[in-house]
Design a protein around this motif. Structure first.
Motif, PDB file in Angstrom:
ATOM      1  N   TYR A 114       2.164  -0.393   5.131  1.00  0.00           N
ATOM      2  CA  TYR A 114       3.130  -0.434   4.043  1.00  0.00           C
ATOM      3  C   TYR A 114       2.978  -1.714   3.217  1.00  0.00           C
ATOM      4  CZ  TYR A 114       5.017   3.510   6.519  1.00  0.00           C
ATOM      5  OH  TYR A 114       5.141   4.732   7.142  1.00  0.00           O
ATOM      6  N   GLN A 115       2.766  -2.828   3.874  1.00  0.00           N
ATOM      7  CA  GLN A 115       2.478  -4.058   3.148  1.00  0.00           C
ATOM      8  C   GLN A 115       1.765  -5.038   4.073  1.00  0.00           C
ATOM      9  OE1 GLN A 115       5.434  -7.130   2.406  1.00  0.00           O
ATOM     10  NE2 GLN A 115       7.037  -5.846   3.290  1.00  0.00           N
ATOM     11  N   TYR A 116       1.135  -6.025   3.482  1.00  0.00           N
ATOM     12  CA  TYR A 116       0.431  -7.031   4.267  1.00  0.00           C
ATOM     13  C   TYR A 116       0.312  -8.286   3.423  1.00  0.00           C
ATOM     14  CZ  TYR A 116      -3.379  -5.056   1.476  1.00  0.00           C
ATOM     15  OH  TYR A 116      -4.141  -4.582   0.429  1.00  0.00           O
ATOM     16  N   GLY A 117       0.147  -9.441   4.083  1.00  0.00           N
ATOM     17  CA  GLY A 117       0.077 -10.663   3.299  1.00  0.00           C
ATOM     18  C   GLY A 117      -0.124 -11.906   4.137  1.00  0.00           C
ATOM     19  N   GLU A 163       2.019 -21.320   9.400  1.00  0.00           N
ATOM     20  CA  GLU A 163       1.205 -20.582   8.425  1.00  0.00           C
ATOM     21  C   GLU A 163       0.854 -19.280   9.129  1.00  0.00           C
ATOM     22  OE1 GLU A 163      -3.273 -21.107   6.458  1.00  0.00           O
ATOM     23  OE2 GLU A 163      -2.614 -22.305   8.171  1.00  0.00           O
ATOM     24  N   TYR A 164       1.143 -18.138   8.493  1.00  0.00           N
ATOM     25  CA  TYR A 164       0.886 -16.880   9.187  1.00  0.00           C
ATOM     26  C   TYR A 164       0.412 -15.793   8.234  1.00  0.00           C
ATOM     27  CZ  TYR A 164       5.860 -16.152   7.814  1.00  0.00           C
ATOM     28  OH  TYR A 164       7.055 -16.074   7.128  1.00  0.00           O
ATOM     29  N   CYS A 165      -0.159 -14.754   8.826  1.00  0.00           N
ATOM     30  CA  CYS A 165      -0.470 -13.529   8.105  1.00  0.00           C
ATOM     31  C   CYS A 165       0.341 -12.411   8.751  1.00  0.00           C
ATOM     32  CB  CYS A 165      -1.970 -13.217   8.132  1.00  0.00           C
ATOM     33  SG  CYS A 165      -2.772 -13.438   9.732  1.00  0.00           S
ATOM     34  N   TRP A 166       0.606 -11.356   8.008  1.00  0.00           N
ATOM     35  CA  TRP A 166       1.430 -10.274   8.556  1.00  0.00           C
ATOM     36  C   TRP A 166       0.953  -8.921   8.058  1.00  0.00           C
ATOM     37  CZ3 TRP A 166       3.253 -12.895   4.229  1.00  0.00           C
ATOM     38  CH2 TRP A 166       3.614 -12.103   3.138  1.00  0.00           C
ATOM     39  N   LEU A 192       0.852  -1.182   0.000  1.00  0.00           N
ATOM     40  CA  LEU A 192       0.000   0.000   0.000  1.00  0.00           C
ATOM     41  C   LEU A 192       0.887   1.230   0.000  1.00  0.00           C
ATOM     42  CD1 LEU A 192      -2.885   1.167   0.166  1.00  0.00           C
ATOM     43  CD2 LEU A 192      -2.644   1.153   2.651  1.00  0.00           C
ATOM     44  N   LEU A 193       0.830   2.005  -1.068  1.00  0.00           N
ATOM     45  CA  LEU A 193       1.685   3.180  -1.214  1.00  0.00           C
ATOM     46  C   LEU A 193       0.833   4.438  -1.079  1.00  0.00           C
ATOM     47  CD1 LEU A 193       3.820   1.953  -4.237  1.00  0.00           C
ATOM     48  CD2 LEU A 193       4.405   1.879  -1.817  1.00  0.00           C
TER      49      LEU A 193
END
Length: 282
Positions: free
Chosen positions: A20-23, A92-95, A9-10
């Motif tokens: 800034y980022q996620y996933g 297994e994760y999300c961040w 995300l910019l």
């Protein structure tokens, strides 16, 4: 769901909290990341499996944390960390990677910090709330920046309300106002040769006093914050544009490309060109 998803995300309009980022990732056995230095806060929530977080301390010793499903871990800006999946039960994760003026205060409310990086929910339903909100980001990447930032607030609230160590933070509103003014000044002028004296003048404060209240509020000196902010902008330009390293250097307040490259490598551990090769999106 694919085994790996990452979204960037910019949008630098959000000063209190920003993504800034996620996933999301379902890791292979012993899959590792690092050693690496982050420029922003990074929080992982472990959905299943387990793994290990290793953190290098300032005295050159290291700390190791075993992370299980239903918990999470925080990485702070400037930390050297490595984390890897378990051999028998890989995690297994999300961040989500985030920052902003209120990030430190919120994390302190959840008692998450460099010294206490592991999130332990009060009950399983508290962890489920964190997981739900974080996976929402990944599955709604097409929504507006405002919509996604709103869900970052929900993630932060879930961390605070669900933490087994949550606590109330006392703080002076005036100090936060001055820090907010300084951060806004940096966001508007980071491409120019600004100094700490310029920031203090913006707030109409003595330089020494300004430096103290900024560090008390933000957790780092104004000079370090300025460098991190510039490096964050540079990293985004390297990943999302085809600008030359020299142009990126100038656009982020470094007319001398050599000085820029040294600062970038000190922050990220690799040169600007190496960083672009590792993370290029275009």
């Amino acid at each position: 769901m694919p085994d790996f998803m990452c979204n960037v995300l910019l949008d630098e309009r959000f000063m209190d909290l920003n993504i800034y980022q996620y996933g999301y990732e379902k890791c292979q056995p012993l899959h590792s990341y690092g050693p690496f230095i982050r420029n922003n806060y990074l929080f992982h929530y472990v959905i299943s499996g387990k793994g290990t977080l290793q953190v290098e301390n300032s005295d050159k010793t290291s700390s190791e944390y075993k992370i299980q499903a239903g918990s999470g871990f925080l990485i702070e800006p400037g930390q050297i960390t490595t984390y890897f999946a378990d051999r028998a039960a890989p995690w297994e994760y999300c961040w989500v990677e985030f920052g902003g003026l209120r990030a430190r205060e919120i994390l302190e409310s959840a008692d998450l910090s460099r010294k206490n990086p592991v999130f332990l929910p009060q009950a399983s339903e508290n962890g489920e709330t964190v997981k739900k909100e974080m996976l929402y980001l990944t599955s709604h990447s097409g929504e507006s920046s405002l919509h996604l930032i709103g869900h970052l607030y929900l993630i932060m609230d879930a961390l605070v309300q669900g933490s087994s160590r949550k606590r109330e933070i006392q703080g002076g509103k005036l100090s936060k106002f001055y820090a907010r003014e300084a951060v806004a000044f940096i966001e508007q002028n980071y491409a120019r040769p600004i100094t700490v004296e310029d920031m203090a003048a913006r707030c109409k404060l003595d330089r020494s006093y300004f430096g103290k209240i900024f560090k008390d509020t933000m957790g780092e000196s104004p000079q370090n914050f300025l460098i991190r902010y510039r490096m964050s902008q540079a990293a985004q330009l390297l990943v999302t544009t085809n600008l030359s390293v020299g142009d990126v250097s100038v656009r982020t307040g470094y007319p001398n490309q050599l000085h820029f490259s040294r600062a970038f490598k000190k922050t990220y551990g690799v040169s600007p060109r190496e960083y672009r090769q590792m993370n290029k999106l275009m």
